[in-house]
Design a protein around this motif. Structure first.
Motif, PDB file in Angstrom:
ATOM      1  N   ASN A 100       0.834  -1.214   0.000  1.00 50.25           N
ATOM      2  CA  ASN A 100       0.000   0.000   0.000  1.00 50.25           C
ATOM      3  C   ASN A 100       0.864   1.259   0.000  1.00 50.25           C
ATOM      4  N   ALA A 101       1.934   1.245   0.794  1.00 47.20           N
ATOM      5  CA  ALA A 101       2.785   2.437   0.912  1.00 47.20           C
ATOM      6  C   ALA A 101       3.373   2.805  -0.454  1.00 47.20           C
ATOM      7  N   TYR A 102       3.856   1.809  -1.202  1.00 45.72           N
ATOM      8  CA  TYR A 102       4.394   2.097  -2.544  1.00 45.72           C
ATOM      9  C   TYR A 102       3.281   2.553  -3.484  1.00 45.72           C
ATOM     10  N   ARG A 103       2.165   1.816  -3.495  1.00 44.71           N
ATOM     11  CA  ARG A 103       1.085   2.139  -4.438  1.00 44.71           C
ATOM     12  C   ARG A 103       0.479   3.512  -4.140  1.00 44.71           C
ATOM     13  N   ASN A 104       0.225   3.799  -2.869  1.00 43.49           N
ATOM     14  CA  ASN A 104      -0.398   5.082  -2.530  1.00 43.49           C
ATOM     15  C   ASN A 104       0.548   6.256  -2.783  1.00 43.49           C
ATOM     16  N   SER A 105       1.845   6.044  -2.622  1.00 46.11           N
ATOM     17  CA  SER A 105       2.811   7.106  -2.955  1.00 46.11           C
ATOM     18  C   SER A 105       2.729   7.419  -4.444  1.00 46.11           C
ATOM     19  N   LEU A 106       2.634   6.385  -5.263  1.00 49.23           N
ATOM     20  CA  LEU A 106       2.536   6.591  -6.709  1.00 49.23           C
ATOM     21  C   LEU A 106       1.207   7.240  -7.093  1.00 49.23           C
ATOM     22  N   LYS A 107       0.145   6.872  -6.386  1.00 53.00           N
ATOM     23  CA  LYS A 107      -1.155   7.506  -6.666  1.00 53.00           C
ATOM     24  C   LYS A 107      -1.086   9.000  -6.370  1.00 53.00           C
ATOM     25  N   VAL A 108      -0.481   9.361  -5.242  1.00 47.98           N
ATOM     26  CA  VAL A 108      -0.336  10.779  -4.884  1.00 47.98           C
ATOM     27  C   VAL A 108       0.518  11.475  -5.939  1.00 47.98           C
ATOM     28  N   ALA A 109       1.530  10.808  -6.427  1.00 50.94           N
ATOM     29  CA  ALA A 109       2.385  11.383  -7.473  1.00 50.94           C
ATOM     30  C   ALA A 109       1.562  11.687  -8.726  1.00 50.94           C
ATOM     31  N   VAL A 110       0.743  10.759  -9.137  1.00 52.13           N
ATOM     32  CA  VAL A 110      -0.057  10.937 -10.356  1.00 52.13           C
ATOM     33  C   VAL A 110      -1.013  12.123 -10.201  1.00 52.13           C
ATOM     34  N   VAL A 111      -1.681  12.194  -9.060  1.00 55.03           N
ATOM     35  CA  VAL A 111      -2.637  13.284  -8.812  1.00 55.03           C
ATOM     36  C   VAL A 111      -1.935  14.643  -8.883  1.00 55.03           C
ATOM     37  N   ASN A 112      -0.655  14.675  -8.528  1.00 50.64           N
ATOM     38  CA  ASN A 112       0.091  15.937  -8.509  1.00 50.64           C
ATOM     39  C   ASN A 112       0.965  16.140  -9.761  1.00 50.64           C
ATOM     40  N   ASN A 113       0.639  15.413 -10.821  1.00 51.91           N
ATOM     41  CA  ASN A 113       1.323  15.562 -12.118  1.00 51.91           C
ATOM     42  C   ASN A 113       2.826  15.306 -12.057  1.00 51.91           C
ATOM     43  N   ILE A 114       3.228  14.471 -11.141  1.00 52.06           N
ATOM     44  CA  ILE A 114       4.646  14.139 -11.004  1.00 52.06           C
ATOM     45  C   ILE A 114       5.019  13.077 -12.030  1.00 52.06           C
ATOM     46  N   GLU A 115       6.186  13.257 -12.628  1.00 52.40           N
ATOM     47  CA  GLU A 115       6.635  12.291 -13.651  1.00 52.40           C
ATOM     48  C   GLU A 115       7.847  11.480 -13.215  1.00 52.40           C
ATOM     49  N   THR A 116       8.639  12.042 -12.296  1.00 49.42           N
ATOM     50  CA  THR A 116       9.830  11.309 -11.837  1.00 49.42           C
ATOM     51  C   THR A 116       9.817  11.254 -10.312  1.00 49.42           C
ATOM     52  N   ILE A 117      10.086  10.077  -9.768  1.00 45.18           N
ATOM     53  CA  ILE A 117       9.948   9.871  -8.323  1.00 45.18           C
ATOM     54  C   ILE A 117      11.020   8.900  -7.832  1.00 45.18           C
ATOM     55  N   ALA A 118      11.589   9.203  -6.677  1.00 40.90           N
ATOM     56  CA  ALA A 118      12.627   8.337  -6.099  1.00 40.90           C
ATOM     57  C   ALA A 118      12.136   7.759  -4.774  1.00 40.90           C
ATOM     58  N   PHE A 119      12.316   6.450  -4.614  1.00 37.64           N
ATOM     59  CA  PHE A 119      11.911   5.756  -3.381  1.00 37.64           C
ATOM     60  C   PHE A 119      13.123   5.304  -2.576  1.00 37.64           C
ATOM     61  N   PRO A 120      13.105   5.506  -1.272  1.00 36.53           N
ATOM     62  CA  PRO A 120      14.082   4.831  -0.421  1.00 36.53           C
ATOM     63  C   PRO A 120      13.539   3.431  -0.118  1.00 36.53           C
ATOM     64  N   ASN A 121      14.244   2.662   0.671  1.00 34.35           N
ATOM     65  CA  ASN A 121      13.801   1.304   0.994  1.00 34.35           C
ATOM     66  C   ASN A 121      12.915   1.361   2.244  1.00 34.35           C
ATOM     67  N   ILE A 122      11.630   1.534   1.997  1.00 34.75           N
ATOM     68  CA  ILE A 122      10.664   1.762   3.072  1.00 34.75           C
ATOM     69  C   ILE A 122      10.617   0.575   4.043  1.00 34.75           C
ATOM     70  N   SER A 123      10.614   0.879   5.325  1.00 33.46           N
ATOM     71  CA  SER A 123      10.418  -0.092   6.432  1.00 33.46           C
ATOM     72  C   SER A 123      11.599  -1.016   6.744  1.00 33.46           C
ATOM     73  N   ILE A 124      12.690  -0.925   5.989  1.00 38.38           N
ATOM     74  CA  ILE A 124      13.757  -1.898   6.277  1.00 38.38           C
ATOM     75  C   ILE A 124      14.797  -1.366   7.269  1.00 38.38           C
ATOM     76  N   GLY A 125      14.594  -0.137   7.726  1.00 37.84           N
ATOM     77  CA  GLY A 125      15.526   0.425   8.714  1.00 37.84           C
ATOM     78  C   GLY A 125      14.983   0.216  10.112  1.00 37.84           C
ATOM     79  N   ILE A 126      14.554   1.300  10.703  1.00 38.32           N
ATOM     80  CA  ILE A 126      14.049   1.293  12.082  1.00 38.32           C
ATOM     81  C   ILE A 126      12.834   0.362  12.215  1.00 38.32           C
ATOM     82  N   TYR A 127      12.095   0.134  11.128  1.00 37.33           N
ATOM     83  CA  TYR A 127      10.891  -0.703  11.186  1.00 37.33           C
ATOM     84  C   TYR A 127      11.143  -2.193  10.885  1.00 37.33           C
ATOM     85  N   HIS A 128      12.438  -2.561  10.644  1.00 40.00           N
ATOM     86  CA  HIS A 128      12.870  -3.982  10.679  1.00 40.00           C
ATOM     87  C   HIS A 128      12.255  -4.946   9.679  1.00 40.00           C
TER      88      HIS A 128
END
Ligand code: AR6
Length: 176
Positions: A100-128
């Motif tokens: 959901n976190a990846y998909r919803n980030s991309l949905k927000v990007a689309v709504v805001n006319n974003i064309e290029t987006i960079a992701f860090p590695n979500i949840s693999i740090g402090i969230y284990h």
């Protein structure tokens, strides 16, 4: 290999894209890891936008995403998403929430006319979250989304450490 997906080893606060994604927490008020680096580098305009979002909707639920200015960052926007805290007993639910976190980030990007987006590695740090599983979910979620969307021209996965970079490299390029 999807030619709209790129892999970089480095610091996400230095990436020049329309948006970078933050591994936020539900409070949206900052923390350590990527979150700390983004707020430190981007400056107070990001936190001010986060306060406005909190006034409107309260906290950001796990798996959801919201958008703020990029402040002083090279990226124009920051999309803040909240990944799941992983534990053995909630691993199935955590997998869904990470997707959901990846998909919803991309949905927000689309709504805001974003064309290029960079992701860090979500949840693999402090969230284990286990690194291999998290990388598989990240890549699958992004590929599935891109299959159904032409607006997003480029998605960059930004890995901070060598181990994670190698996992992504294997998953993205092994079948070449
Ligand atoms: N650029 C790219 N990746 C980074 C950077 C950076 N500048 N700094 C760290 N990483 P984390 P989480 C890597 O802990 O597990 C915060 O306190 C890091 O090595 O940022 O989702 C929030 O407020 C790791 O591989 O995210 C939340 O409370 C990956 O990014 C909580 O942490 C994610 O690490 C979120 O924890």
């Amino acid at each position: 290999m999807n030619n709209r997906i790129e892999l970089i080893k480095g610091d996400i606060t230095k990436i020049h894209t329309d948006a970078i994604v933050n591994t936020a927490n539900t409070s949206l008020l900052g923390g350590g890891g990527v979150d700390g680096a983004i707020h430190r580098t981007g400056g107070k305009a990001i936190l001010e936008d986060c306060y406005k979002i909190r006034e409107r909707q309260g906290s950001c639920k796990t798996g959801e995403a919201v958008i703020t200015t990029g402040g002083k960052l090279p990226a124009k926007y920051v999309i803040h998403t909240v990944g799941p805290v992983w534990s053995k007993s909630n691993s199935v639910k955590a997998e869904q929430l990470l997707e959901n976190a990846y998909r919803n980030s991309l949905k927000v990007a689309v709504v805001n006319n974003i064309e290029t987006i960079a992701f860090p590695n979500i949840s693999i740090g402090i969230y284990h979250f286990p690194k291999q599983e998290a990388a598989e979910i990240a890549i699958d979620s992004v590929k599935t989304f891109l299959d159904g969307n032409n607006q997003i021209k480029k998605v960059i996965f930004v890995c901070f450490d060598e181990e994670n970079y190698q996992i992504y490299k294997m998953l993205l390029y092994a079948d070449q």
